[in-house]
Design a protein around this motif. Structure first.
Motif, mmCIF file in Angstrom:
data_model
loop_
_atom_site.group_PDB
_atom_site.id
_atom_site.type_symbol
_atom_site.label_atom_id
_atom_site.label_comp_id
_atom_site.label_asym_id
_atom_site.label_seq_id
_atom_site.Cartn_x
_atom_site.Cartn_y
_atom_site.Cartn_z
ATOM 1 N N GLY A 112 0.815 -1.211 0.000
ATOM 2 C CA GLY A 112 0.000 0.000 0.000
ATOM 3 C C GLY A 112 0.847 1.257 0.000
ATOM 4 O O GLY A 112 1.966 1.277 -0.504
ATOM 5 N N GLN A 113 0.319 2.308 0.578
ATOM 6 C CA GLN A 113 1.020 3.591 0.613
ATOM 7 C C GLN A 113 1.731 3.757 1.954
ATOM 8 O O GLN A 113 1.098 3.693 3.007
ATOM 9 N N PRO A 114 3.048 3.962 1.936
ATOM 10 C CA PRO A 114 3.800 4.101 3.178
ATOM 11 C C PRO A 114 3.498 5.407 3.907
ATOM 12 O O PRO A 114 3.104 6.392 3.295
ATOM 13 N N THR A 115 3.716 5.369 5.212
ATOM 14 C CA THR A 115 3.598 6.579 6.020
ATOM 15 C C THR A 115 4.940 7.299 6.114
ATOM 16 O O THR A 115 4.987 8.462 6.487
ATOM 17 N N GLU A 116 6.020 6.577 5.786
ATOM 18 C CA GLU A 116 7.368 7.174 5.773
ATOM 19 C C GLU A 116 8.211 6.450 4.730
ATOM 20 O O GLU A 116 8.127 5.227 4.590
ATOM 21 N N ILE A 117 9.028 7.220 4.010
ATOM 22 C CA ILE A 117 9.935 6.659 2.995
ATOM 23 C C ILE A 117 11.315 7.235 3.230
ATOM 24 O O ILE A 117 11.472 8.450 3.406
ATOM 25 N N ILE A 118 12.335 6.368 3.241
ATOM 26 C CA ILE A 118 13.730 6.793 3.322
ATOM 27 C C ILE A 118 14.418 6.302 2.061
ATOM 28 O O ILE A 118 14.351 5.123 1.737
#
Length: 123
Positions: A112-118
């Motif tokens: 799905g859609q992440p809440t945080e991306i690094i």
């Protein structure tokens, strides 16, 4: 963090393996500045962190209710799935794991859609 693949065959084949994983996941091969190192996302009320080179970390709410006048019990923390090999952006995002012991996760797993991306540091 500089870009890498978990358990690549050789330095020469890293880009070819990464491209093959992206295509198998039906995702675009991202440019170096858009390659994902880690994502945080929620699935069925459990927060997961998928980081390349590590097993997924999960944090779930405690199953017990606090007693009156007491603090809530701490959340449960555990590891889930195999070693994350690559993460690709999309709708949904896709997480590849290194083949290993049986897992409840599909490979690649749709997250799905992440809440945080690094992102990895561009080379």
């Amino acid at each position: 963090m500089e870009f890498f693949l978990a358990e690549p065959s050789s330095e020469i084949e890293i880009e070819a393996e990464y491209t093959a994983l992206a295509r198998a996941a039906r995702c675009e091969v991202p440019p170096p500045d858009k390659r994902i190192y880690s994502v945080t996302y929620v699935h069925d009320g459990i927060q997961y962190v998928a980081t390349v080179g590590r097993r997924r970390q999960a944090t779930a709410p405690s199953r017990t209710r606090p007693k009156p006048g007491r603090a809530a019990p701490p959340p449960r923390r555990y590891q889930s799935g195999g070693i994350v090999q690559a993460i690709f952006a999309g709708n949904p995002y896709m997480v590849w794991e290194v083949p290993g012991p049986p897992s409840d996760w599909a490979n690649p797993a749709m997250v799905g859609q992440p809440t945080e991306i690094i992102y990895f540091d561009p080379a």
